[in-house]
Design a protein around this motif. Structure first.
Motif, PDB file in Angstrom:
ATOM      1  N   ALA A 108     -10.948  -6.246   4.356  1.00  0.00           N
ATOM      2  CA  ALA A 108     -11.545  -5.511   5.479  1.00  0.00           C
ATOM      3  C   ALA A 108     -11.111  -6.106   6.815  1.00  0.00           C
ATOM      4  O   ALA A 108     -10.765  -5.375   7.747  1.00  0.00           O
ATOM      5  CB  ALA A 108     -13.061  -5.506   5.359  1.00  0.00           C
ATOM      6  N   SER A 109     -11.095  -7.424   6.916  1.00  0.00           N
ATOM      7  CA  SER A 109     -10.668  -8.088   8.162  1.00  0.00           C
ATOM      8  C   SER A 109      -9.203  -7.786   8.454  1.00  0.00           C
ATOM      9  O   SER A 109      -8.832  -7.498   9.596  1.00  0.00           O
ATOM     10  CB  SER A 109     -10.860  -9.598   8.050  1.00  0.00           C
ATOM     11  N   PHE A 110      -8.362  -7.849   7.413  1.00  0.00           N
ATOM     12  CA  PHE A 110      -6.937  -7.574   7.590  1.00  0.00           C
ATOM     13  C   PHE A 110      -6.723  -6.149   8.082  1.00  0.00           C
ATOM     14  O   PHE A 110      -5.969  -5.903   9.023  1.00  0.00           O
ATOM     15  CB  PHE A 110      -6.170  -7.804   6.285  1.00  0.00           C
ATOM     16  N   VAL A 111      -7.416  -5.186   7.447  1.00  0.00           N
ATOM     17  CA  VAL A 111      -7.264  -3.774   7.815  1.00  0.00           C
ATOM     18  C   VAL A 111      -7.747  -3.546   9.250  1.00  0.00           C
ATOM     19  O   VAL A 111      -7.093  -2.840  10.028  1.00  0.00           O
ATOM     20  CB  VAL A 111      -8.010  -2.861   6.818  1.00  0.00           C
ATOM     21  N   ALA A 112      -8.871  -4.156   9.604  1.00  0.00           N
ATOM     22  CA  ALA A 112      -9.399  -3.986  10.963  1.00  0.00           C
ATOM     23  C   ALA A 112      -8.403  -4.504  12.006  1.00  0.00           C
ATOM     24  O   ALA A 112      -8.222  -3.896  13.059  1.00  0.00           O
ATOM     25  CB  ALA A 112     -10.739  -4.711  11.095  1.00  0.00           C
ATOM     26  N   GLU A 113      -7.757  -5.606  11.699  1.00  0.00           N
ATOM     27  CA  GLU A 113      -6.828  -6.212  12.654  1.00  0.00           C
ATOM     28  C   GLU A 113      -5.469  -5.528  12.666  1.00  0.00           C
ATOM     29  O   GLU A 113      -4.871  -5.319  13.716  1.00  0.00           O
ATOM     30  CB  GLU A 113      -6.654  -7.692  12.320  1.00  0.00           C
ATOM     31  N   ASN A 114      -4.939  -5.169  11.463  1.00  0.00           N
ATOM     32  CA  ASN A 114      -3.556  -4.696  11.350  1.00  0.00           C
ATOM     33  C   ASN A 114      -3.399  -3.193  11.165  1.00  0.00           C
ATOM     34  O   ASN A 114      -2.288  -2.677  11.236  1.00  0.00           O
ATOM     35  CB  ASN A 114      -2.860  -5.423  10.195  1.00  0.00           C
ATOM     36  N   LYS A 115      -4.465  -2.509  10.828  1.00  0.00           N
ATOM     37  CA  LYS A 115      -4.451  -1.045  10.640  1.00  0.00           C
ATOM     38  C   LYS A 115      -3.558  -0.591   9.488  1.00  0.00           C
ATOM     39  O   LYS A 115      -2.992   0.487   9.512  1.00  0.00           O
ATOM     40  CB  LYS A 115      -4.041  -0.311  11.924  1.00  0.00           C
ATOM     41  N   HIS A 116      -3.401  -1.450   8.481  1.00  0.00           N
ATOM     42  CA  HIS A 116      -2.743  -1.075   7.224  1.00  0.00           C
ATOM     43  C   HIS A 116      -3.155  -2.096   6.166  1.00  0.00           C
ATOM     44  O   HIS A 116      -3.714  -3.146   6.490  1.00  0.00           O
ATOM     45  CB  HIS A 116      -1.217  -0.983   7.363  1.00  0.00           C
ATOM     46  N   LEU A 117      -2.913  -1.770   4.900  1.00  0.00           N
ATOM     47  CA  LEU A 117      -3.312  -2.649   3.800  1.00  0.00           C
ATOM     48  C   LEU A 117      -2.439  -3.893   3.732  1.00  0.00           C
ATOM     49  O   LEU A 117      -1.240  -3.834   4.045  1.00  0.00           O
ATOM     50  CB  LEU A 117      -3.214  -1.903   2.465  1.00  0.00           C
ATOM     51  N   PRO A 118      -3.010  -5.017   3.286  1.00  0.00           N
ATOM     52  CA  PRO A 118      -2.195  -6.216   3.097  1.00  0.00           C
ATOM     53  C   PRO A 118      -1.095  -5.959   2.060  1.00  0.00           C
ATOM     54  O   PRO A 118      -1.333  -5.336   1.035  1.00  0.00           O
ATOM     55  CB  PRO A 118      -3.186  -7.259   2.562  1.00  0.00           C
ATOM     56  N   GLY A 119       0.102  -6.417   2.361  1.00  0.00           N
ATOM     57  CA  GLY A 119       1.210  -6.259   1.425  1.00  0.00           C
ATOM     58  C   GLY A 119       1.913  -4.923   1.493  1.00  0.00           C
ATOM     59  O   GLY A 119       2.936  -4.724   0.853  1.00  0.00           O
ATOM     60  N   GLU A 162       6.973  -1.046  10.703  1.00  0.00           N
ATOM     61  CA  GLU A 162       7.907  -1.820   9.870  1.00  0.00           C
ATOM     62  C   GLU A 162       8.869  -0.899   9.128  1.00  0.00           C
ATOM     63  O   GLU A 162      10.065  -1.177   9.034  1.00  0.00           O
ATOM     64  CB  GLU A 162       7.144  -2.689   8.874  1.00  0.00           C
ATOM     65  N   LEU A 163       8.350   0.213   8.596  1.00  0.00           N
ATOM     66  CA  LEU A 163       9.215   1.168   7.895  1.00  0.00           C
ATOM     67  C   LEU A 163      10.249   1.755   8.836  1.00  0.00           C
ATOM     68  O   LEU A 163      11.412   1.941   8.473  1.00  0.00           O
ATOM     69  CB  LEU A 163       8.391   2.272   7.247  1.00  0.00           C
ATOM     70  N   LYS A 164       9.830   2.039  10.062  1.00  0.00           N
ATOM     71  CA  LYS A 164      10.762   2.582  11.052  1.00  0.00           C
ATOM     72  C   LYS A 164      11.870   1.572  11.343  1.00  0.00           C
ATOM     73  O   LYS A 164      13.045   1.916  11.376  1.00  0.00           O
ATOM     74  CB  LYS A 164      10.007   2.931  12.330  1.00  0.00           C
ATOM     75  N   GLU A 165      11.480   0.294  11.528  1.00  0.00           N
ATOM     76  CA  GLU A 165      12.457  -0.764  11.806  1.00  0.00           C
ATOM     77  C   GLU A 165      13.417  -0.961  10.637  1.00  0.00           C
ATOM     78  O   GLU A 165      14.595  -1.228  10.834  1.00  0.00           O
ATOM     79  CB  GLU A 165      11.745  -2.078  12.112  1.00  0.00           C
TER      80      GLU A 165
END
Length: 169
Positions: free
Chosen positions: A104-115, A121-124
């Motif tokens: 939950a903390s990871f999603v709140a901060e990064n707006k995607h699932l861990p891993g 990133e996909l665009k890059e």
């Protein structure tokens, strides 16, 4: 030019040579080979294939086929070379499932699932590998299944405790 020409390699077959090397052959069964004297399908290409306008597109290194505007198919099958490319490791006893609070903390901060790569990133990276992404998505489904199993276990335990408390009343 003696190094280029049409030749007749066998009955009802025709071939083309360029610079003294065979580049194209049509077999009597209708199979066509490009850089392949013994085609095993209606079209067998021993090399890379670009479908599109070569003035606008070049075949990226490491790929055998590039289709400029996309591929439409009724069905696609991807064969795994190695079983370690699949996500069954999630069910191994030593798999470290992250606590839901950490997810939950990871999603709140990064707006995607861990891993899972973000859209940026996909665009890059210029896209994603279908096998790797399917395995990653399966990993997430399997993790969700483990979370649901654990939550179901906790729910049953709480229901049993509640039932015992109500019996004591």
């Amino acid at each position: 030019n003696p190094t280029c020409g049409i030749f007749h390699p066998a009955n009802n077959e025709i071939g083309l040579t360029v610079s003294g090397r065979e580049k194209f052959r049509v077999h009597s069964n209708g199979f066509v080979g490009i850089n392949c004297p013994s085609p095993t399908a209606q079209l067998t290409v021993n090399g890379n294939v670009l479908i599109g306008d070569p003035a606008n597109v070049t075949l990226p290194a490491g790929y055998k086929l590039y289709v400029q505007t996309g591929i439409l198919a009724e069905r696609v099958k991807v064969a795994l070379i190695n079983t370690t490319d699949w996500a069954d490791y999630v069910f191994a006893k030593n798999y470290k499932l992250k606590p839901l609070s950490e997810v939950a903390s990871f999603v709140a901060e990064n707006k995607h699932l861990p891993g899972v790569p973000s859209a940026e990133e996909l665009k890059e990276q210029g896209g994603f590998d279908v096998v790797k992404m399917d395995a990653k998505l399966l990993e997430k489904i399997e993790e969700l299944t483990l979370y649901v199993i654990e939550l179901n276990k906790q729910n049953k335990e709480l229901a049993e405790r509640l039932e015992k408390l109500e019996e004591k009343k």
